[in-house]
Design a protein around this motif. Structure first.
Motif, PDB file in Angstrom:
ATOM      1  N   MET A   1       0.843  -1.163   0.000  1.00 39.00           N
ATOM      2  CA  MET A   1       0.000   0.000   0.000  1.00 39.00           C
ATOM      3  C   MET A   1       0.896   1.237   0.000  1.00 39.00           C
ATOM      4  SD  MET A   1      -2.754   1.191   2.951  1.00 39.00           S
ATOM      5  CE  MET A   1      -3.658  -0.296   2.748  1.00 39.00           C
ATOM      6  N   THR A   2       0.591   2.156  -0.892  1.00 33.64           N
ATOM      7  CA  THR A   2       1.366   3.400  -0.940  1.00 33.64           C
ATOM      8  C   THR A   2       0.907   4.340   0.172  1.00 33.64           C
ATOM      9  OG1 THR A   2      -0.176   4.563  -2.402  1.00 33.64           O
ATOM     10  CG2 THR A   2       1.539   3.198  -3.472  1.00 33.64           C
ATOM     11  N   ASN A   3       1.700   5.342   0.428  1.00 37.23           N
ATOM     12  CA  ASN A   3       1.365   6.334   1.440  1.00 37.23           C
ATOM     13  C   ASN A   3       0.051   7.049   1.088  1.00 37.23           C
ATOM     14  OD1 ASN A   3       1.919   7.830   3.843  1.00 37.23           O
ATOM     15  ND2 ASN A   3       2.487   9.548   2.541  1.00 37.23           N
ATOM     16  N   ASP A   4      -0.124   7.384  -0.196  1.00 41.05           N
ATOM     17  CA  ASP A   4      -1.359   8.044  -0.621  1.00 41.05           C
ATOM     18  C   ASP A   4      -2.571   7.153  -0.405  1.00 41.05           C
ATOM     19  OD1 ASP A   4       0.014  10.317  -1.381  1.00 41.05           O
ATOM     20  OD2 ASP A   4       0.121   9.757  -3.500  1.00 41.05           O
ATOM     21  N   GLU A   5      -2.437   5.873  -0.681  1.00 45.15           N
ATOM     22  CA  GLU A   5      -3.543   4.937  -0.458  1.00 45.15           C
ATOM     23  C   GLU A   5      -3.874   4.837   1.030  1.00 45.15           C
ATOM     24  OE1 GLU A   5      -3.076   1.684  -4.058  1.00 45.15           O
ATOM     25  OE2 GLU A   5      -1.731   1.546  -2.326  1.00 45.15           O
ATOM     26  N   GLU A   6      -2.830   4.791   1.847  1.00 45.84           N
ATOM     27  CA  GLU A   6      -3.034   4.700   3.288  1.00 45.84           C
ATOM     28  C   GLU A   6      -3.780   5.932   3.805  1.00 45.84           C
ATOM     29  OE1 GLU A   6       0.229   3.224   5.685  1.00 45.84           O
ATOM     30  OE2 GLU A   6      -0.222   4.761   7.174  1.00 45.84           O
ATOM     31  N   ILE A   7      -3.377   7.098   3.345  1.00 43.71           N
ATOM     32  CA  ILE A   7      -4.039   8.331   3.769  1.00 43.71           C
ATOM     33  C   ILE A   7      -5.501   8.334   3.335  1.00 43.71           C
ATOM     34  CG2 ILE A   7      -4.103  10.842   3.394  1.00 43.71           C
ATOM     35  CD1 ILE A   7      -0.986  10.682   3.348  1.00 43.71           C
ATOM     36  N   LEU A   8      -5.769   7.868   2.128  1.00 46.08           N
ATOM     37  CA  LEU A   8      -7.140   7.782   1.639  1.00 46.08           C
ATOM     38  C   LEU A   8      -7.962   6.829   2.507  1.00 46.08           C
ATOM     39  CD1 LEU A   8      -9.211   8.595  -0.507  1.00 46.08           C
ATOM     40  CD2 LEU A   8      -8.380   6.690  -1.886  1.00 46.08           C
ATOM     41  N   HIS A   9      -7.383   5.696   2.862  1.00 44.35           N
ATOM     42  CA  HIS A   9      -8.077   4.733   3.730  1.00 44.35           C
ATOM     43  C   HIS A   9      -8.351   5.339   5.110  1.00 44.35           C
ATOM     44  CE1 HIS A   9      -8.225   1.151   1.254  1.00 44.35           C
ATOM     45  NE2 HIS A   9      -6.981   1.386   0.867  1.00 44.35           N
TER      46      HIS A   9
ATOM     47  N   ALA B   1      -0.962   8.019  14.073  1.00 46.22           N
ATOM     48  CA  ALA B   1       0.413   8.376  14.451  1.00 46.22           C
ATOM     49  C   ALA B   1       1.084   7.258  15.237  1.00 46.22           C
ATOM     50  CB  ALA B   1       0.405   9.664  15.260  1.00 46.22           C
ATOM     51  N   HIS B   2       0.289   6.492  15.955  1.00 46.43           N
ATOM     52  CA  HIS B   2       0.821   5.372  16.738  1.00 46.43           C
ATOM     53  C   HIS B   2       1.552   4.363  15.850  1.00 46.43           C
ATOM     54  CE1 HIS B   2       1.019   2.452  19.980  1.00 46.43           C
ATOM     55  NE2 HIS B   2       0.507   1.557  19.169  1.00 46.43           N
ATOM     56  N   TYR B   3       1.139   4.244  14.598  1.00 54.17           N
ATOM     57  CA  TYR B   3       1.723   3.267  13.675  1.00 54.17           C
ATOM     58  C   TYR B   3       2.705   3.891  12.686  1.00 54.17           C
ATOM     59  CZ  TYR B   3      -1.935   0.365  15.563  1.00 54.17           C
ATOM     60  OH  TYR B   3      -2.746  -0.332  16.425  1.00 54.17           O
ATOM     61  N   ALA B   4       3.140   5.094  12.952  1.00 53.94           N
ATOM     62  CA  ALA B   4       3.997   5.824  12.016  1.00 53.94           C
ATOM     63  C   ALA B   4       5.289   5.094  11.674  1.00 53.94           C
ATOM     64  CB  ALA B   4       4.322   7.206  12.575  1.00 53.94           C
ATOM     65  N   ASN B   5       5.841   4.364  12.606  1.00 56.42           N
ATOM     66  CA  ASN B   5       7.135   3.713  12.367  1.00 56.42           C
ATOM     67  C   ASN B   5       7.024   2.247  11.977  1.00 56.42           C
ATOM     68  OD1 ASN B   5       8.571   6.075  12.946  1.00 56.42           O
ATOM     69  ND2 ASN B   5       8.457   5.664  15.137  1.00 56.42           N
ATOM     70  N   GLY B   6       5.805   1.762  11.800  1.00 59.37           N
ATOM     71  CA  GLY B   6       5.626   0.365  11.421  1.00 59.37           C
ATOM     72  C   GLY B   6       6.110   0.102  10.004  1.00 59.37           C
ATOM     73  N   LYS B   7       6.673  -1.053   9.798  1.00 65.79           N
ATOM     74  CA  LYS B   7       7.208  -1.388   8.477  1.00 65.79           C
ATOM     75  C   LYS B   7       6.142  -1.994   7.565  1.00 65.79           C
ATOM     76  CE  LYS B   7      11.854  -1.838  10.079  1.00 65.79           C
ATOM     77  NZ  LYS B   7      13.109  -2.500  10.079  1.00 65.79           N
ATOM     78  N   VAL B   8       5.276  -2.808   8.114  1.00 67.62           N
ATOM     79  CA  VAL B   8       4.207  -3.415   7.324  1.00 67.62           C
ATOM     80  C   VAL B   8       3.001  -2.491   7.416  1.00 67.62           C
ATOM     81  CG1 VAL B   8       2.722  -5.426   7.056  1.00 67.62           C
ATOM     82  CG2 VAL B   8       5.090  -5.723   7.793  1.00 67.62           C
TER      83      VAL B   8
END
Length: 67
Positions: A1-9, A38-45
């Motif tokens: 998932m791209t960053n843009d997709e994540e933000i949309l979700h 923000a809690h998941y900002a550093n997660g890799k998956v």
């Protein structure tokens, strides 16, 4: 998932929670969701981040309702 997709979700999570909790101001829902995100900002998956954000935000909102 791209960053843009994540933000949309995450924006869709906000919309769902605003509908589900109409008594809460939209700004409050947005703050809660962004805090959970923000809690998941550093997660890799990143694939499940929107799901986890929604779950955490819902729990926080329900906690507000109980207090």
């Amino acid at each position: 998932m791209t960053n843009d997709e994540e933000i949309l979700h995450v924006e869709h999570v906000i919309e769902r929670l605003v509908v589900r909790y109409p008594d809460l101001p939209r700004e409050t829902v947005e703050k809660i969701v962004h805090s959970a995100h923000a809690h998941y900002a550093n997660g890799k998956v990143r694939d499940f981040v929107p799901l986890l954000v929604e779950r955490n935000a819902r729990e926080m909102i329900q906690g507000l309702a109980l207090s």
